[in-house]
Design a protein around this motif. Structure first.
Motif, PDB file in Angstrom:
ATOM      1  N   LEU A   1       2.426   6.150  -7.647  1.00 19.27           N
ATOM      2  CA  LEU A   1       1.186   6.747  -7.137  1.00 19.27           C
ATOM      3  C   LEU A   1      -0.006   6.345  -7.996  1.00 19.27           C
ATOM      4  CD1 LEU A   1       0.823  10.312  -5.736  1.00 19.27           C
ATOM      5  CD2 LEU A   1      -0.866   9.479  -7.339  1.00 19.27           C
ATOM      6  N   ARG A   2       0.184   6.367  -9.302  1.00 22.00           N
ATOM      7  CA  ARG A   2      -0.910   5.987 -10.205  1.00 22.00           C
ATOM      8  C   ARG A   2      -1.351   4.550 -10.000  1.00 22.00           C
ATOM      9  NH1 ARG A   2       0.986   8.474 -16.086  1.00 22.00           N
ATOM     10  NH2 ARG A   2       0.035  10.531 -15.831  1.00 22.00           N
ATOM     11  N   LEU A   3      -0.438   3.702  -9.567  1.00 17.32           N
ATOM     12  CA  LEU A   3      -0.789   2.303  -9.331  1.00 17.32           C
ATOM     13  C   LEU A   3      -1.434   2.103  -7.968  1.00 17.32           C
ATOM     14  CD1 LEU A   3       2.214   0.354 -10.894  1.00 17.32           C
ATOM     15  CD2 LEU A   3      -0.040   0.821 -11.877  1.00 17.32           C
ATOM     16  N   GLY A   4      -1.571   3.185  -7.201  1.00 15.04           N
ATOM     17  CA  GLY A   4      -2.299   3.077  -5.950  1.00 15.04           C
ATOM     18  C   GLY A   4      -1.445   3.075  -4.698  1.00 15.04           C
TER      19      GLY A   4
ATOM     20  N   ASN B   1      -3.624  15.225  -6.271  1.00 14.80           N
ATOM     21  CA  ASN B   1      -3.076  13.940  -5.814  1.00 14.80           C
ATOM     22  C   ASN B   1      -2.514  13.962  -4.401  1.00 14.80           C
ATOM     23  OD1 ASN B   1      -0.414  14.939  -5.801  1.00 14.80           O
ATOM     24  ND2 ASN B   1       0.081  14.129  -7.820  1.00 14.80           N
TER      25      ASN B   1
ATOM     26  N   LEU C   1       5.443   9.124  -9.679  1.00 15.20           N
ATOM     27  CA  LEU C   1       4.146   9.218 -10.352  1.00 15.20           C
ATOM     28  C   LEU C   1       3.673   7.848 -10.824  1.00 15.20           C
ATOM     29  CD1 LEU C   1       1.889  11.090 -11.215  1.00 15.20           C
ATOM     30  CD2 LEU C   1       3.091  11.462 -13.367  1.00 15.20           C
TER      31      LEU C   1
ATOM     32  N   GLU D   1       0.781  -1.238   0.000  1.00 12.21           N
ATOM     33  CA  GLU D   1       0.000   0.000   0.000  1.00 12.21           C
ATOM     34  C   GLU D   1       0.813   1.290   0.000  1.00 12.21           C
ATOM     35  OE1 GLU D   1      -3.464  -0.189   2.839  1.00 12.21           O
ATOM     36  OE2 GLU D   1      -2.569  -2.137   3.237  1.00 12.21           O
TER      37      GLU D   1
END
Lengths: 568, 568
Positions: free
Chosen positions: A229-232, A257, A226, A214
């Motif tokens: 972050l985009r993958l969660g 974001n 980035l 996580e």
């Protein structure tokens, strides 16, 4: 007192313990700053608003009021002091809550080490939450003091101060579905799973995230962060003593974001904590770098609380703990008053609350070597050796090949080329393992430095010009049950005892910092140009970070992920 | 299949089940929209990015891809159908997850009712999570079918589909530290605590929040919502069939605070669900009202997942469940394809997946009255009566005083003044309790309407011009074990059986909707001008909403919070 009393105070049916009047509240939930009174009773905030009476009232005259800060990921052991002393260092900076991975002590003492940290937490002034260390040991190419599998971590699952599983550093193992790693992840699937995946990207990163991880605190560039972050992954931006990622990552942060971004320090030495601070420092840097102050404060408080599902922390609202900062200025984020659970614990950068009595927790001795049987001699097998090349301000190294200096059939240090002998002495089990190699960049002209801080196995590392100095330093450390030492021939020049697992001093942090400064001065006397040769040395044994490292089992080529011979 | 297979697909070491190619991903985590492929394997998203091969591949040709929607608070019973049928109604609208308070069935059947909902959830196509009903019964001025104290709720605490404690409607009780309410809150303190506090503000609201409540869905104005949001309550903006709060609350929403806002429907009737939709409708209205689409989608998905700590829901990223919407257009938010767990369940607004076989769960009969012993006669005690005055489109009522129409010593309906007799027949325990009163506004010129849907106790409500019609309607409902009926003299004109707890039909939602339309048409034939007299009637017994209501124990003056006499 109880919830019944708190609700009576909230209803204004009874006077509250404390009212902070006329502050400008930084409301991290609504994203606003506005004037209101803050009503505190029985360790909690019970109300925001006018019309309350308090047993004590403080007029803030328009000063800012913000939530106590949260460090989302920190190894307290890196402060070289025990948790109560670490607390004394960070509380004046406004850090009231930390999430710690007791990874260093767990590698030395296993569950007993984690229990020590939890016990220290229970009675302290700092809210300390623990993540169960996930990678003890880091690999099979070292000897650590403990080995923790999923079944060993199970007793921690329902511990009220354990929030989840700490940084999953065996990132190839996770992505490749290593059974032991997946067992640990399955055990903690309903808790928080922290990550650690430097430079991972693409399909392997997708697999790592798909496993349930996580967060990530190892990002160094905006494209890397980035992608993650985009993958969660929640991005913990890290600003440690050596690993300084905040300024490079400031362009990552947007209004859209920033809810997925938190601040952490990971590893900070005493001088850094005392002189520069912690999360407060990061907020100052972020604001100076153009980040909106409310967003910066959110990343240093509320976002971490949400990430770790700490619902009574990280914001100022009824029902939350009264962990409150009062600040004269928002741009220059320096807490003037720090309240923890409604108690004023620090003012003007200094503690005002006494350190509470700690429960005595006697740990067993952790330095277990036969100092008089040590043999650091290296029989020359060829004229060419692998050398660990240090790189300024980095923990990665170069994999060098150099000519060996050979005297009487033995490979020895070569001060002309700054190639010094480096030994890693197994110190947990008296196995007699000694890894031997050479390292470039420490610059010693005489003597030796040694220490039991050597990530992550924390064996006894020693670097020296001659074997006698090396043995003297090792013997000094053995005699004091762990710590740092510097020697010249038979003379010990300085020492810093770290009796707690060979990692932490029992002294006040100011005293530990003074001893550490003395250690660095002594190294400089012997010729080292490094600002901190002990910290650099402490990462020369970490075989999960490229390229060439030394464990007690020998040299590790990290890119090949295997042990290699010193001689070519 | 297992996590091992998913990681292999994520690494591209094995083909994935499904690849959605060339979609424009609405990334609710990063707040961006960009092109990427979505890789699905074993019910999960396992990767985002290029370079994957799938057993099946779908070219989305630039269409938008968004997470499945989440309804943060809904009473499924209000759809008048069972959970599998409710699922058939909302899935084509893109709602893949709901958090439900089984409050209606719990008032009838207690824990057995909640177990029914949980069992229904387990085998369905919709992700259904349950909040444990906190206020059963609502007050002591009614007879409900069950009574649930903290100790009764304890078995639900560790149920994997139970997320916390449902709307704490006894808000004065919470703020005033009622012991029973605090016991329930203490039990669920580490779970999610939902609120319900219409018009509460100031000190009482502070106390309510200080007790640990985390959300609120009763806000109707921006100042009210802003006060609550600032105190830390997550605002669930509600758009039900009767309670339409979205447009009035749109000005509340800002980029800075929208992370603390979610969307919910609370109560929607079948026609509304089928014709207009659910959370998808709210997203369309929000976007049309000027809200940024990514923010609107976040409030309908990601924010609710975060609030309820549902870490595998509400976003499209590796490790999350593959609940995915494909949309040709973002402004006119209408899902063309709906995937739940990687399975295409709906397309172009219609289900394509068959309704799974439900486990048969036989509930006991819940209508327990002696229909032939009913006596609705009211002996006149004075010439002046209290009358419940309905208000169009509201569930609050007026507290009227009117002259009684007296015939042969009995107070009777007065169709000239539209004052009709209203009886509330206790139906759970055959206690013989009948509350009697009068109601204004239903407009019947003949006959009677009756139903076992009567919030929250769900006794049998009946409103009529004459006692014979009332008895006929009640007898029809008793014979069918619960439901709605309309009668004229001895003739039953229409009926809608609700055999599941007297609340839910076992028919497909389209059939239930047809029966309901027939019921309303029959009421219109008898003279009622109301668009839905049954729903209005269902709120005339809810004694926690002002001003005058009728329970089986008699008339309740809600402002005085006590039972009052019919005659003045």
């Amino acid at each position: 007192m109880s919830i019944v009393d708190r609700l009576a105070a909230a209803r204004a049916d009874a006077p509250a313990d404390l009212i902070l009047r006329n502050g400008r509240l930084v409301n991290v939930i609504s994203g606003e700053i506005y004037r209101t009174d803050i009503v505190v009773h029985d360790r909690h905030i019970v109300a925001l608003g006018e019309g309350y009476q308090g047993e004590r009232e403080v007029d803030l005259a328009g000063k800012y009021v913000a939530p106590g800060l949260i460090d989302a990921h920190v190894h307290i052991e890196s402060s070289l002091v025990t948790p109560p002393e670490f607390a004394r260092a960070v509380l004046p900076h406004g850090v009231t809550t930390v999430v710690t991975d007791p990874h260093e002590i767990a590698n030395v003492l296993g569950l007993e080490g984690m229990r020590y940290m939890l016990e220290s937490a229970k009675h302290g002034l700092l809210n300390m939450f623990v993540m169960a260390s996930s990678c003890v040991p880091a690999t099979t190419m070292e000897t650590s003091g403990a080995r923790l599998e999923a079944e060993d971590l199970a007793p921690l699952l329902d511990h009220p101060w354990v929030l989840g599983l700490a940084e999953l550093m065996n990132y190839p193992g996770v992505a490749l579905a290593d059974e032991g790693m997946l067992d640990k992840i399955a055990l903690f699937e309903n808790k928080v799973l922290d990550g650690h995946a430097p430079d991972m990207s693409g399909a392997m990163l997708n697999a790592y995230v798909a496993a349930g991880v996580e967060s990530e605190h190892e990002c160094t560039t905006v494209p890397e962060a980035l992608e993650k972050l985009r993958l969660g992954l929640t991005i913990f931006i890290r600003e440690g003593t050596t690993t300084r990622n905040l300024e490079p990552l400031l362009p990552l942060i947007t209004a859209e974001n920033h809810s997925a971004i938190c601040f952490c320090t990971d590893d900070r030495i005493p001088a850094d904590l005392i002189d520069h601070g912690s999360i407060d420092y990061m907020i100052r840097v972020a604001i100076a770098g153009g980040i909106d102050p409310v967003m910066a404060i959110r990343m240093g408080s509320y976002n971490s609380a949400r990430h770790f599902r700490l619902k009574k922390y990280g914001a100022l609202a009824p029902g939350k703990y009264a962990d409150i900062l009062v600040l004269p200025d928002l741009e220059d984020f320096r807490p003037e008053q720090v309240y923890r659970g409604g108690q004023l614990v620090a003012r003007d950068g200094a503690m005002v609350a006494a350190r509470p009595e700690s429960r005595r927790f006697d740990l067993r001795s952790t330095v277990n070597i036969a100092a008089d049987e040590l043999d650091f001699s290296i029989a020359a097998k060829s004229g060419s050796i692998r050398v660990i090349g240090t790189i300024k301000d980095q923990v990665v190294t170069e994999h060098l090949v150099e000519p060996a200096k050979i005297v009487a059939g033995l490979a020895v240090s070569n001060i002309e080329r700054d190639i010094l002998k480096f030994a890693m002495v197994e110190r947990h089990r008296a196995s007699g393992h000694i890894g031997l190699g050479f390292v470039k960049g420490f610059g010693l002209r005489r003597g030796a430095i040694a220490g039991t801080v050597a990530h992550d196995h924390h064996n006894l590392a020693v670097i020296g010009v001659d074997d006698e100095s090396m043995k003297t330093a090792v013997a000094a450390i053995s005699a004091m049950g762990g710590g740092l030492a510097i020697a010249d021939g038979e003379v010990v020049l300085a020492r810093l005892p770290l009796p707690v697992a060979g990692l932490m001093s029992e002294l006040p942090i100011e005293a530990a910092r003074g001893q550490y400064d003395d250690m660095i001065a002594a190294a400089r006397e012997l010729g080292s140009p490094m600002s901190d040769p002990y910290m650099v040395m402490s990462f020369m044994g970490l075989e999960v970070i490229p390229k060439l490292k030394l464990t007690d089992l020998g040299l590790v080529d990290v890119e090949q992920f295997q042990l290699v011979d010193l001689f070519l």
